[in-house]
Design a protein around this motif. Structure first.
Motif, PDB file in Angstrom:
ATOM      1  N   GLN A  98      13.103 -62.432  30.513  1.00 50.48           N
ATOM      2  CA  GLN A  98      12.420 -63.530  29.844  1.00 50.48           C
ATOM      3  C   GLN A  98      12.975 -64.879  30.273  1.00 50.48           C
ATOM      4  O   GLN A  98      14.194 -65.052  30.376  1.00 50.48           O
ATOM      5  N   ILE A  99      12.059 -65.817  30.515  1.00 49.76           N
ATOM      6  CA  ILE A  99      12.421 -67.189  30.823  1.00 49.76           C
ATOM      7  C   ILE A  99      11.935 -68.055  29.677  1.00 49.76           C
ATOM      8  O   ILE A  99      10.772 -67.957  29.261  1.00 49.76           O
ATOM      9  N   VAL A 100      12.815 -68.897  29.154  1.00 45.21           N
ATOM     10  CA  VAL A 100      12.457 -69.830  28.097  1.00 45.21           C
ATOM     11  C   VAL A 100      12.622 -71.236  28.662  1.00 45.21           C
ATOM     12  O   VAL A 100      13.709 -71.620  29.082  1.00 45.21           O
ATOM     13  N   LEU A 101      11.529 -71.983  28.678  1.00 41.95           N
ATOM     14  CA  LEU A 101      11.509 -73.354  29.183  1.00 41.95           C
ATOM     15  C   LEU A 101      11.403 -74.290  27.994  1.00 41.95           C
ATOM     16  O   LEU A 101      10.550 -74.080  27.119  1.00 41.95           O
ATOM     17  N   ILE A 102      12.264 -75.306  27.964  1.00 43.47           N
ATOM     18  CA  ILE A 102      12.266 -76.235  26.840  1.00 43.47           C
ATOM     19  C   ILE A 102      12.175 -77.661  27.366  1.00 43.47           C
ATOM     20  O   ILE A 102      12.880 -78.020  28.316  1.00 43.47           O
ATOM     21  N   ASP A 103      11.334 -78.457  26.737  1.00 47.43           N
ATOM     22  CA  ASP A 103      11.134 -79.876  27.015  1.00 47.43           C
ATOM     23  C   ASP A 103      10.383 -80.064  28.334  1.00 47.43           C
ATOM     24  O   ASP A 103      10.894 -79.735  29.393  1.00 47.43           O
TER      25      ASP A 103
ATOM     26  N   VAL B  19       4.163 -73.581  32.829  1.00 46.52           N
ATOM     27  CA  VAL B  19       4.081 -72.384  33.664  1.00 46.52           C
ATOM     28  C   VAL B  19       2.716 -72.397  34.338  1.00 46.52           C
ATOM     29  O   VAL B  19       1.694 -72.641  33.694  1.00 46.52           O
ATOM     30  N   ILE B  20       2.710 -72.141  35.644  1.00 42.44           N
ATOM     31  CA  ILE B  20       1.469 -72.025  36.405  1.00 42.44           C
ATOM     32  C   ILE B  20       1.395 -70.592  36.916  1.00 42.44           C
ATOM     33  O   ILE B  20       2.286 -70.146  37.646  1.00 42.44           O
ATOM     34  N   GLN B  21       0.345 -69.887  36.513  1.00 42.16           N
ATOM     35  CA  GLN B  21       0.193 -68.471  36.854  1.00 42.16           C
ATOM     36  C   GLN B  21      -1.254 -68.232  37.265  1.00 42.16           C
ATOM     37  O   GLN B  21      -2.168 -68.381  36.454  1.00 42.16           O
ATOM     38  N   GLU B  22      -1.483 -67.889  38.528  1.00 45.47           N
ATOM     39  CA  GLU B  22      -2.815 -67.616  39.074  1.00 45.47           C
ATOM     40  C   GLU B  22      -3.789 -68.758  38.790  1.00 45.47           C
ATOM     41  O   GLU B  22      -4.938 -68.534  38.405  1.00 45.47           O
ATOM     42  N   GLY B  23      -3.325 -69.999  38.939  1.00 40.57           N
ATOM     43  CA  GLY B  23      -4.172 -71.164  38.720  1.00 40.57           C
ATOM     44  C   GLY B  23      -4.276 -71.619  37.275  1.00 40.57           C
ATOM     45  O   GLY B  23      -4.765 -72.707  36.994  1.00 40.57           O
ATOM     46  N   ASN B  24      -3.848 -70.786  36.342  1.00 36.78           N
ATOM     47  CA  ASN B  24      -3.847 -71.145  34.930  1.00 36.78           C
ATOM     48  C   ASN B  24      -2.565 -71.913  34.620  1.00 36.78           C
ATOM     49  O   ASN B  24      -1.501 -71.583  35.148  1.00 36.78           O
TER      50      ASN B  24
ATOM     51  N   LYS C  69       7.837 -75.960  24.403  1.00 34.98           N
ATOM     52  CA  LYS C  69       8.558 -74.721  24.709  1.00 34.98           C
ATOM     53  C   LYS C  69       7.567 -73.700  25.247  1.00 34.98           C
ATOM     54  O   LYS C  69       6.502 -73.505  24.667  1.00 34.98           O
ATOM     55  N   VAL C  70       7.912 -73.077  26.356  1.00 38.35           N
ATOM     56  CA  VAL C  70       7.082 -72.011  26.920  1.00 38.35           C
ATOM     57  C   VAL C  70       7.999 -70.825  27.209  1.00 38.35           C
ATOM     58  O   VAL C  70       9.053 -70.982  27.840  1.00 38.35           O
ATOM     59  N   VAL C  71       7.593 -69.648  26.749  1.00 35.60           N
ATOM     60  CA  VAL C  71       8.339 -68.407  26.989  1.00 35.60           C
ATOM     61  C   VAL C  71       7.515 -67.561  27.950  1.00 35.60           C
ATOM     62  O   VAL C  71       6.323 -67.326  27.710  1.00 35.60           O
ATOM     63  N   TYR C  72       8.157 -67.100  29.039  1.00 38.17           N
ATOM     64  CA  TYR C  72       7.451 -66.316  30.054  1.00 38.17           C
ATOM     65  C   TYR C  72       8.173 -64.988  30.257  1.00 38.17           C
ATOM     66  O   TYR C  72       9.371 -64.959  30.532  1.00 38.17           O
ATOM     67  N   ASP C  73       7.441 -63.885  30.090  1.00 35.94           N
ATOM     68  CA  ASP C  73       7.957 -62.542  30.337  1.00 35.94           C
ATOM     69  C   ASP C  73       7.674 -62.213  31.793  1.00 35.94           C
ATOM     70  O   ASP C  73       6.512 -62.079  32.187  1.00 35.94           O
ATOM     71  N   THR C  74       8.713 -62.090  32.614  1.00 38.95           N
ATOM     72  CA  THR C  74       8.541 -61.919  34.059  1.00 38.95           C
ATOM     73  C   THR C  74       8.005 -60.551  34.444  1.00 38.95           C
ATOM     74  O   THR C  74       7.443 -60.403  35.525  1.00 38.95           O
ATOM     75  N   VAL C  75       8.171 -59.552  33.608  1.00 37.21           N
ATOM     76  CA  VAL C  75       7.688 -58.209  33.928  1.00 37.21           C
ATOM     77  C   VAL C  75       6.233 -58.039  33.500  1.00 37.21           C
ATOM     78  O   VAL C  75       5.380 -57.648  34.281  1.00 37.21           O
ATOM     79  N   ARG C  76       5.951 -58.371  32.254  1.00 37.26           N
ATOM     80  CA  ARG C  76       4.593 -58.211  31.733  1.00 37.26           C
ATOM     81  C   ARG C  76       3.699 -59.398  32.069  1.00 37.26           C
ATOM     82  O   ARG C  76       2.505 -59.356  31.818  1.00 37.26           O
ATOM     83  N   GLN C  77       4.278 -60.468  32.601  1.00 34.28           N
ATOM     84  CA  GLN C  77       3.560 -61.690  32.976  1.00 34.28           C
ATOM     85  C   GLN C  77       2.815 -62.270  31.773  1.00 34.28           C
ATOM     86  O   GLN C  77       1.660 -62.669  31.867  1.00 34.28           O
ATOM     87  N   LEU C  78       3.503 -62.332  30.643  1.00 34.71           N
ATOM     88  CA  LEU C  78       2.948 -62.891  29.420  1.00 34.71           C
ATOM     89  C   LEU C  78       3.523 -64.278  29.183  1.00 34.71           C
ATOM     90  O   LEU C  78       4.699 -64.515  29.420  1.00 34.71           O
ATOM     91  N   VAL C  79       2.673 -65.185  28.699  1.00 39.82           N
ATOM     92  CA  VAL C  79       3.091 -66.548  28.415  1.00 39.82           C
ATOM     93  C   VAL C  79       2.860 -66.837  26.941  1.00 39.82           C
ATOM     94  O   VAL C  79       1.828 -66.480  26.387  1.00 39.82           O
ATOM     95  N   ASN C  80       3.846 -67.489  26.309  1.00 36.53           N
ATOM     96  CA  ASN C  80       3.753 -67.885  24.921  1.00 36.53           C
ATOM     97  C   ASN C  80       4.194 -69.345  24.849  1.00 36.53           C
ATOM     98  O   ASN C  80       5.309 -69.662  25.262  1.00 36.53           O
ATOM     99  N   ALA C  81       3.343 -70.243  24.370  1.00 37.55           N
ATOM    100  CA  ALA C  81       3.664 -71.672  24.346  1.00 37.55           C
ATOM    101  C   ALA C  81       3.586 -72.210  22.933  1.00 37.55           C
ATOM    102  O   ALA C  81       2.792 -71.738  22.121  1.00 37.55           O
TER     103      ALA C  81
END
Length: 176
Positions: free
Chosen positions: A117-122, A126-131, A137-149
Motif C-alpha cells: 500500500q502507498i499512502v500519499l498525503i498533501d 494517482v494516474i492509472q490508465e488515464g484516470n 490523501k490518496v491510498v493506492y493498493d499496488t497489488v489490487r490496483q485500488l484507489v481510495n481518495a
C-alpha cells in the motif's frame, strides 16, 4: 546514527530492499535495486536508513523519488516501510506487462511493504490508465490496483481540498 559514504553499505541496503516481495511486478522483484542520493545515514541497530538529496530508487519498472527517503526494516532485515518527502515525492510502476505506468505524487509518500500500500498525503494524485484521482490523501493498493481518495484528517496539508477530484476515461469498445 553515523554518516555513511561507502558504496558497499548502500549496496547492502539495496540487497535488503530486494527482499521486499511486494515492491513491483513479479519480474521487477528479481531485478537489482539502485539507490542514488547525495548522502546516506544508516543505523543498523534501529534498522533505519535515511537518504537525502535528489533520491532516486529504481527496481525494474518501479521508480521512487524524493528529497528525503527514510527506509525502515524489520529485525530480520525485511523492508517494513519507507517514507519519501519531496516537492513532490513520486512513484511509478508498470502494474502488468503491456499496461501503462501507474504514477503517483504527493508531498509525502508512505509505502507499507507488508500491505502493498502507498499512502500519499498533501497534493496527492494517482494516474492509472488515464484516470486521475486527486485529494488531500490518496491510498493506492499496488497489488489490487485500488484507489481510495479523501481528506487527510489529522495531517497538516499545504493546500486544503475539501473534495476529491476524479477524472475517469470511458472504456474503448471493441473495433475502436
Amino acid at each position: 546514527m553515523r554518516f555513511v559514504k561507502t558504496f558497499p553499505l548502500l549496496f547492502s541496503l539495496g540487497a535488503a530492499l530486494g527482499s521486499a516481495n511486494a515492491w513491483a511486478l513479479l519480474t521487477d522483484r528479481d531485478q537489482p535495486i539502485r539507490v542514488q542520493a547525495d548522502s546516506a545515514e544508516l543505523d543498523d541497530k534501529q534498522g533505519v536508513a535515511v537518504y537525502t538529496g535528489g533520491v532516486v530508487i529504481t527496481q525494474g519498472t518501479m521508480k521512487i523519488t524524493g528529497d528525503k527517503v527514510t527506509i525502515t526494516q524489520t529485525p530480520d532485515g525485511q523492508v517494513d516501510q519507507f517514507t519519501s518527502v519531496g516537492k513532490p515525492a513520486y512513484y511509478e510502476q508498470q502494474p502488468a506487462p503491456g499496461k501503462e505506468l501507474v504514477k503517483a505524487y504527493g508531498l509525502t509518500l508512505h509505502y507499507f511493504a507488508p500491505k502493498n500500500q502507498i499512502v500519499l498525503i498533501d497534493q496527492a494524485k494517482v494516474i492509472q490508465e488515464g484516470n486521475t484521482f486527486e485529494g488531500e490523501k490518496v491510498v493506492y493498493d499496488t497489488v489490487r490496483q485500488l484507489v481510495n481518495a479523501g481528506r487527510a484528517t489529522g495531517a497538516k496539508v499545504t493546500v486544503p481540498r475539501p473534495r476529491i477530484d476524479m477524472v475517469i476515461q470511458p472504456k474503448k469498445k471493441d473495433g475502436q
